[in-house]
Design a protein around this motif. Structure first.
Motif, PDB file in Angstrom:
ATOM      1  N   ILE A  15       0.494  -1.237   0.036  1.00 50.63           N
ATOM      2  CA  ILE A  15       0.081  -0.090   0.087  1.00 50.63           C
ATOM      3  C   ILE A  15       0.935   0.979  -0.165  1.00 50.63           C
ATOM      4  CG2 ILE A  15      -1.651   1.340   1.287  1.00 50.63           C
ATOM      5  CD1 ILE A  15      -2.651  -1.280   1.962  1.00 50.63           C
ATOM      6  N   THR A  16       1.558   1.195   0.810  1.00 51.13           N
ATOM      7  CA  THR A  16       2.855   2.579   0.990  1.00 51.13           C
ATOM      8  C   THR A  16       3.546   2.858  -0.201  1.00 51.13           C
ATOM      9  OG1 THR A  16       4.118   1.069   2.480  1.00 51.13           O
ATOM     10  CG2 THR A  16       2.271   2.242   3.409  1.00 51.13           C
ATOM     11  N   GLU A  17       4.214   1.298  -0.666  1.00 52.63           N
ATOM     12  CA  GLU A  17       5.119   1.698  -1.667  1.00 52.63           C
ATOM     13  C   GLU A  17       4.744   2.988  -2.804  1.00 52.63           C
ATOM     14  OE1 GLU A  17       8.974   1.920  -4.006  1.00 52.63           O
ATOM     15  OE2 GLU A  17       8.046   0.809  -2.451  1.00 52.63           O
ATOM     16  N   PHE A  18       3.773   3.169  -3.707  1.00 55.19           N
ATOM     17  CA  PHE A  18       3.543   4.138  -4.305  1.00 55.19           C
ATOM     18  C   PHE A  18       2.438   5.334  -4.150  1.00 55.19           C
ATOM     19  CE2 PHE A  18       4.212  -0.618  -6.477  1.00 55.19           C
ATOM     20  CZ  PHE A  18       5.177   0.064  -6.395  1.00 55.19           C
ATOM     21  N   LEU A  19       1.939   5.257  -2.842  1.00 57.68           N
ATOM     22  CA  LEU A  19       2.030   6.437  -2.389  1.00 57.68           C
ATOM     23  C   LEU A  19       2.733   6.849  -1.747  1.00 57.68           C
ATOM     24  CD1 LEU A  19      -1.556   5.086  -0.468  1.00 57.68           C
ATOM     25  CD2 LEU A  19      -1.611   5.591  -2.792  1.00 57.68           C
ATOM     26  N   PRO A  20       2.895   8.710  -1.950  1.00 54.92           N
ATOM     27  CA  PRO A  20       3.555   9.309  -1.225  1.00 54.92           C
ATOM     28  C   PRO A  20       3.998   9.339   0.744  1.00 54.92           C
ATOM     29  CG  PRO A  20       2.030  10.534  -1.827  1.00 54.92           C
ATOM     30  CD  PRO A  20       2.152   9.479  -2.261  1.00 54.92           C
ATOM     31  N   ILE A  21       3.553   8.367   1.193  1.00 53.38           N
ATOM     32  CA  ILE A  21       3.802   8.194   2.436  1.00 53.38           C
ATOM     33  C   ILE A  21       4.955   7.800   3.230  1.00 53.38           C
ATOM     34  CG2 ILE A  21       1.128   8.578   2.807  1.00 53.38           C
ATOM     35  CD1 ILE A  21       1.018   5.990   3.221  1.00 53.38           C
ATOM     36  N   SER A  22       5.355   7.305   2.149  1.00 53.86           N
ATOM     37  CA  SER A  22       6.712   6.189   2.366  1.00 53.86           C
ATOM     38  C   SER A  22       6.749   5.170   3.071  1.00 53.86           C
ATOM     39  CB  SER A  22       7.546   7.250   3.087  1.00 53.86           C
ATOM     40  OG  SER A  22       8.928   6.518   4.180  1.00 53.86           O
ATOM     41  N   SER A  23       6.852   3.706   2.392  1.00 50.33           N
ATOM     42  CA  SER A  23       7.123   2.735   2.474  1.00 50.33           C
ATOM     43  C   SER A  23       8.606   1.627   4.214  1.00 50.33           C
ATOM     44  CB  SER A  23       7.200   1.859   1.492  1.00 50.33           C
ATOM     45  OG  SER A  23       8.456   1.814   0.749  1.00 50.33           O
ATOM     46  N   LEU A 232      -0.965  -3.137  -6.099  1.00 48.61           N
ATOM     47  CA  LEU A 232      -1.313  -3.430  -7.595  1.00 48.61           C
ATOM     48  C   LEU A 232      -2.877  -2.377  -7.223  1.00 48.61           C
ATOM     49  CD1 LEU A 232      -1.450  -3.688 -10.660  1.00 48.61           C
ATOM     50  CD2 LEU A 232      -2.691  -5.996  -9.957  1.00 48.61           C
ATOM     51  N   LEU A 233      -3.477  -3.099  -6.118  1.00 52.54           N
ATOM     52  CA  LEU A 233      -4.561  -1.780  -5.382  1.00 52.54           C
ATOM     53  C   LEU A 233      -4.440  -0.575  -5.777  1.00 52.54           C
ATOM     54  CD1 LEU A 233      -7.873  -2.324  -5.312  1.00 52.54           C
ATOM     55  CD2 LEU A 233      -7.463  -3.128  -2.215  1.00 52.54           C
ATOM     56  N   ALA A 234      -3.487  -0.342  -4.396  1.00 48.55           N
ATOM     57  CA  ALA A 234      -3.064   1.187  -4.166  1.00 48.55           C
ATOM     58  C   ALA A 234      -2.667   1.539  -5.611  1.00 48.55           C
ATOM     59  CB  ALA A 234      -1.773   0.776  -3.049  1.00 48.55           C
ATOM     60  N   LEU A 235      -2.489   1.304  -6.368  1.00 48.80           N
ATOM     61  CA  LEU A 235      -1.117   2.293  -7.150  1.00 48.80           C
ATOM     62  C   LEU A 235      -3.174   2.270  -8.632  1.00 48.80           C
ATOM     63  CD1 LEU A 235       0.885   3.298  -8.467  1.00 48.80           C
ATOM     64  CD2 LEU A 235       0.918   0.944  -9.811  1.00 48.80           C
ATOM     65  N   SER A 236      -3.647   1.887  -8.590  1.00 45.48           N
ATOM     66  CA  SER A 236      -4.466   1.874  -9.110  1.00 45.48           C
ATOM     67  C   SER A 236      -5.596   3.173  -8.638  1.00 45.48           C
ATOM     68  CB  SER A 236      -5.315   0.171  -8.871  1.00 45.48           C
ATOM     69  OG  SER A 236      -5.244  -0.646  -9.704  1.00 45.48           O
ATOM     70  N   LEU A 237      -5.497   2.715  -7.361  1.00 40.50           N
ATOM     71  CA  LEU A 237      -6.841   3.803  -5.977  1.00 40.50           C
ATOM     72  C   LEU A 237      -6.257   4.999  -6.708  1.00 40.50           C
ATOM     73  CD1 LEU A 237      -8.113   1.564  -3.710  1.00 40.50           C
ATOM     74  CD2 LEU A 237      -9.123   2.353  -6.159  1.00 40.50           C
ATOM     75  N   MET A 238      -4.966   5.127  -6.497  1.00 41.14           N
ATOM     76  CA  MET A 238      -4.505   6.923  -6.508  1.00 41.14           C
ATOM     77  C   MET A 238      -4.626   7.252  -7.993  1.00 41.14           C
ATOM     78  SD  MET A 238      -0.799   7.510  -6.012  1.00 41.14           S
ATOM     79  CE  MET A 238       0.321   7.164  -7.425  1.00 41.14           C
ATOM     80  N   MET A 239      -4.188   6.109  -8.713  1.00 39.78           N
ATOM     81  CA  MET A 239      -3.941   6.517 -10.487  1.00 39.78           C
ATOM     82  C   MET A 239      -6.360   7.564 -10.616  1.00 39.78           C
ATOM     83  SD  MET A 239      -0.872   6.598 -10.998  1.00 39.78           S
ATOM     84  CE  MET A 239      -1.155   7.329 -12.788  1.00 39.78           C
ATOM     85  N   ARG A 240      -6.337   6.798  -9.992  1.00 40.41           N
ATOM     86  CA  ARG A 240      -7.801   6.989 -10.300  1.00 40.41           C
ATOM     87  C   ARG A 240      -8.353   8.576 -10.138  1.00 40.41           C
ATOM     88  NH1 ARG A 240     -11.467   0.961 -10.405  1.00 40.41           N
ATOM     89  NH2 ARG A 240     -10.112   0.720 -12.137  1.00 40.41           N
ATOM     90  N   LEU A 241      -8.175   7.890  -8.355  1.00 41.48           N
ATOM     91  CA  LEU A 241      -8.530   9.448  -7.585  1.00 41.48           C
ATOM     92  C   LEU A 241      -7.607  11.458  -8.032  1.00 41.48           C
ATOM     93  CD1 LEU A 241      -7.795   7.569  -3.707  1.00 41.48           C
ATOM     94  CD2 LEU A 241     -10.044   8.757  -5.012  1.00 41.48           C
ATOM     95  N   LEU A 242      -6.580  10.663  -8.701  1.00 44.48           N
ATOM     96  CA  LEU A 242      -5.742  11.718  -9.567  1.00 44.48           C
ATOM     97  C   LEU A 242      -6.683  12.804 -10.580  1.00 44.48           C
ATOM     98  CD1 LEU A 242      -1.744  10.662  -8.897  1.00 44.48           C
ATOM     99  CD2 LEU A 242      -3.446  12.276  -7.618  1.00 44.48           C
ATOM    100  N   ARG A 243      -7.011  12.136 -11.186  1.00 45.29           N
ATOM    101  CA  ARG A 243      -8.578  12.210 -11.873  1.00 45.29           C
ATOM    102  C   ARG A 243      -8.645  13.480 -11.046  1.00 45.29           C
ATOM    103  NH1 ARG A 243     -10.090   7.033 -14.915  1.00 45.29           N
ATOM    104  NH2 ARG A 243      -8.443   6.442 -15.363  1.00 45.29           N
TER     105      ARG A 243
END
Length: 267
Positions: A15-23, A232-243
């Motif tokens: 979850i934290t690897e691709f969100l900007p919150i530091s894995s 994969l789930l976290a990345l998909s959600l973040m990229m969608r939310l950024l719209r």
């Protein structure tokens, strides 16, 4: 290692690897704040391989284009989008590899693994992300990404070797300040993660392979699978939310966590 601890580590990493919150910050904090045993290098490498597979799958078109450009690049030609992308990713990765090796050799990487350091970096770089996101223009797309911007983002990426900074967070910050749209800054940050995670895996993988046993390999495989799914789930959600959503929710999380960690560190 208990299966629940494996799942916890894998999900946190994913979850934290691709969100900007530091894995790395979260994985360092887990044993320090919960009393659980440190997961060790086998699990570290495994969860990173899981997240590497996730980002490669999600951006498979860009990855395929980059690989298609490698033969042209090896012949000294940068005349296709794929060759340009490959060269830019190489340039962006060089700073973090060099500085990472220096920190490893000197032992400074271990010296920075403290609650206080993570608290300060969470707080400071969260505020910097907010500033860049709110003041940065939104005029550039991925086609504008060249060697100069790749080097700048690569230098910022090297700062993420300080635990708690967030590799994705600091590269997104750099991208927004350079004028890339939110989604394109995030996409470039994710593409930059592929060679960076791969380099980290190679660096640690040699050490791990020499000491790993069947039990460790089994634990690593379990952790990698769950890290892959959650990433994969976290990345998909973040990229969608950024719209439709800015990076402010992540900033709020970072500031709150940073303050809490500083209270814990200095009480």
């Amino acid at each position: 290692m208990p299966i629940l601890q494996l799942l916890l580590i894998a999900v946190i990493q994913g979850i934290t690897e691709f969100l900007p919150i530091s894995s790395s910050g979260h994985l360092i904090l887990l044993p320090q704040l919960t009393g659980l045993a440190d997961q060790g290098q086998v699990i570290d490498v495994a969860v990173h391989l899981g997240t590497l597979a996730a980002v490669t799958l999600y951006f498979w078109r860009d990855v395929a284009e980059g690989f298609a450009g490698l033969p042209r690049l090896m012949r000294g030609k940068v005349d296709t989008p794929g060759a340009k992308l490959s060269l830019s990713l190489i340039v962006a990765t060089i700073p973090v590899v060099i500085i990472g090796l220096i920190l490893n050799v000197t032992g400074l990487s271990d010296a920075m693994r403290s609650v206080a350091v993570i608290g300060w970096t969470m707080l400071i770089f969260g505020i910097v992300l907010y500033w860049a996101d709110q003041t940065g223009a939104s005029i550039k797309t991925g086609t504008d990404w060249g060697l100069k911007d790749a080097l700048i983002m690569g230098l910022w990426q090297a700062v993420a070797l300080i635990p708690g900074t967030s590799r994705s967070g600091i590269t997104i910050t750099a991208g927004r300040q350079l004028g890339y749209t939110r989604s394109e800054a995030a996409r470039l940050s994710m593409l930059m993660s592929i060679p960076t995670i791969a380099a980290s895996g190679i660096l640690l993988g040699g050490e791990v392979a020499a000491h790993a046993d069947l039990a460790a390999a089994r634990d690593g495989a379990i952790a990698a699978v769950f890290a892959f799914g959650s990433a994969l789930l976290a990345l998909s959600l973040m990229m969608r939310l950024l719209r439709s959503v800015s990076f402010t929710p992540y900033v709020i999380y970072r500031v709150i966590l940073g303050v809490v960690l500083l209270v814990v560190a200095y009480r």
